[in-house]
Design an enzyme around this catalytic site. Structure first.
Site, PDB file in Angstrom:
ATOM      1  N   HIS A   1      74.491  16.861 -34.534  1.00  0.00           N
ATOM      2  CA  HIS A   1      74.379  17.729 -33.611  1.00  0.00           C
ATOM      3  C   HIS A   1      72.812  17.082 -32.720  1.00  0.00           C
ATOM      4  O   HIS A   1      71.648  17.147 -32.997  1.00  0.00           O
ATOM      5  CB  HIS A   1      73.192  18.383 -35.032  1.00  0.00           C
TER       6      HIS A   1
ATOM      7  N   ASP B   1      73.158  30.494 -28.208  1.00  0.00           N
ATOM      8  CA  ASP B   1      74.292  29.962 -29.364  1.00  0.00           C
ATOM      9  C   ASP B   1      75.668  29.870 -29.651  1.00  0.00           C
ATOM     10  O   ASP B   1      75.142  30.582 -30.077  1.00  0.00           O
ATOM     11  CB  ASP B   1      73.578  30.309 -30.928  1.00  0.00           C
TER      12      ASP B   1
ATOM     13  N   GLU C   1      76.653  19.935 -29.026  1.00  0.00           N
ATOM     14  CA  GLU C   1      76.923  19.249 -30.027  1.00  0.00           C
ATOM     15  C   GLU C   1      78.495  19.387 -30.758  1.00  0.00           C
ATOM     16  O   GLU C   1      79.002  19.473 -29.868  1.00  0.00           O
ATOM     17  CB  GLU C   1      76.448  19.438 -31.544  1.00  0.00           C
TER      18      GLU C   1
HETATM   19  C1  BG6 Z   1      72.839  25.130 -34.403  1.00  0.00           C
HETATM   20  C2  BG6 Z   1      73.492  26.245 -35.011  1.00  0.00           C
HETATM   21  O1  BG6 Z   1      74.039  23.574 -34.322  1.00  0.00           O
HETATM   22  O2  BG6 Z   1      71.742  24.397 -35.023  1.00  0.00           O
HETATM   23  C3  BG6 Z   1      72.194  27.081 -34.795  1.00  0.00           C
HETATM   24  O3  BG6 Z   1      74.268  26.590 -33.736  1.00  0.00           O
HETATM   25  C4  BG6 Z   1      71.384  26.487 -36.104  1.00  0.00           C
HETATM   26  O4  BG6 Z   1      72.369  28.541 -35.244  1.00  0.00           O
HETATM   27  C5  BG6 Z   1      70.411  25.293 -35.136  1.00  0.00           C
HETATM   28  O5  BG6 Z   1      69.600  27.621 -35.528  1.00  0.00           O
HETATM   29  C6  BG6 Z   1      69.545  24.881 -36.525  1.00  0.00           C
HETATM   30  O6  BG6 Z   1      69.290  24.620 -36.906  1.00  0.00           O
HETATM   31  P1  BG6 Z   1      68.341  24.220 -38.541  1.00  0.00           P
HETATM   32  O7  BG6 Z   1      69.155  24.382 -39.868  1.00  0.00           O
HETATM   33  O8  BG6 Z   1      68.495  22.655 -38.490  1.00  0.00           O
HETATM   34  O9  BG6 Z   1      67.496  24.985 -38.387  1.00  0.00           O
END
Ligand code: BG6
Length: 293
Positions: free
Chosen positions: A163, A208, A267
């Site tokens: 990510h 997103d 990602e």
């Molecule tokens: C992204 C998702 O990969 O991560 C989003 O597509 C999400 O929907 C974002 O808000 C952050 O996620 P987190 O759990 O780290 O707040």
């Protein structure tokens, strides 16, 4: 492990007292926390700006994810539909990984290998048995390889993501290319499936998008920083493009209200239709390679 570390690599206590590897070689500087196997910083020496973005509001705490860098998401991506109380993006970004090896390759690249196997801690939220190996190579380029092995006697189905948060000069000025024609799930529009008609993605509102069935290389062009970031991948059929914009940034306690213009996530993922199923004893590797030009 400490005494075996090559020149330019140190293991110490980072923020929140969490164990951290710091890399300072002729090729790059980098920081990786064993908590989540979380790469928080990587910057090739010849480049004036860090490549990975980190939130100033990030927590560095046992049990909490780090905001920015490269969270490793597994065995699910996003919220867990079957267990809404389970942590978002799986259990391994909040687990303590083992540091198996650190080596310097012939060209000066630092190669780090970490591992994590399911245990009582992961089983509390994720019943699956798994064994993970994560290889991170830090030099003028960055490569990450996540290998999942199924140690159980039954098939293992999982989602996963590297990510990656990138630092940008201004997200409103950057363009993302490489996803033309792909189908994406628009999480800002009730999960509707849409087609990426425009070959160039620009960001002008909360974005997103989970792109499916795409193995292509994605590029991020940032005129303000005068650089292009290339994300190429193997073993991955999904890609995500994410910027939370104004309201969502304010709603996230570990994300500064005014930080959103300085970041974008691109990602490397396997999720939804692209979830992976491994037969007993089998392994699967997903890689992401990041380079700058
Ligand atoms: C992204 C998702 O990969 O991560 C989003 O597509 C999400 O929907 C974002 O808000 C952050 O996620 P987190 O759990 O780290 O707040």
């Amino acid at each position: 492990m400490k005494s075996d570390l090559p020149a330019g690599v140190t293991l110490d206590e980072g923020r929140g007292g969490l164990p951290r590897l710091t890399v300072a070689t002729d090729l790059c500087t980098a920081e990786l926390y064993l908590h989540g196997a979380h790469l928080c910083h990587w910057q090739p020496r010849r480049h004036p700006h860090p490549v990975l973005w980190m939130s100033q509001a990030s927590l560095f705490e046992t049990g909490a994810p780090i905001r920015g860098g490269v969270p490793v998401c597994f065995p699910w991506f996003g919220p867990n539909a079957a267990g809404p109380a389970a942590p978002a993006h799986g259990v391994v970004r909040i687990a303590e990984w083992a540091l198996d090896r650190v080596e310097t390759e012939r060209d000066g690249t630092t190669a780090i290998v970490l591992s994590l196997a399911s245990d009582a801690g992961t089983r509390a939220a994720a019943p699956q048995d798994f064994s993970l190996a994560y290889a991170v190579r830090l030099g003028e380029a960055l490569s990450m390889a996540l290998t999942v092995t199924n140690p159980a006697g039954a098939p293992l189905t999982f989602e996963e993501a590297l990510h990656t948060y990138f630092t940008v000069s201004d997200v409103r000025q950057v363009s993302v290319e490489g996803l033309a024609g792909a189908t994406f799930v628009d999480k800002t529009d009730g999960g509707k499936r849409k087609t990426q008609d425009d070959p160039v993605i620009t960001i002008s509102s909360e974005t997103d998008r989970l792109y499916l069935n795409t193995a292509t290389t994605v590029t991020l062009t940032d005129p303000g920083f005068g650089r292009r970031i290339t994300v190429s991948k193997t073993g991955s059929l999904s890609s995500v493009v994410w910027n939370p914009w104004i309201a969502k940034s304010r709603a996230m306690p570990d994300f500064g209200d005014d930080e959103w213009p300085a970041m974008i996530c691109i990602e490397t993922v396997n999720a939804l239709d692209n979830a992976v199923t491994l037969r007993p004893g089998a392994s699967h590797t997903m890689t992401a390679a990041i380079s700058l030009s």
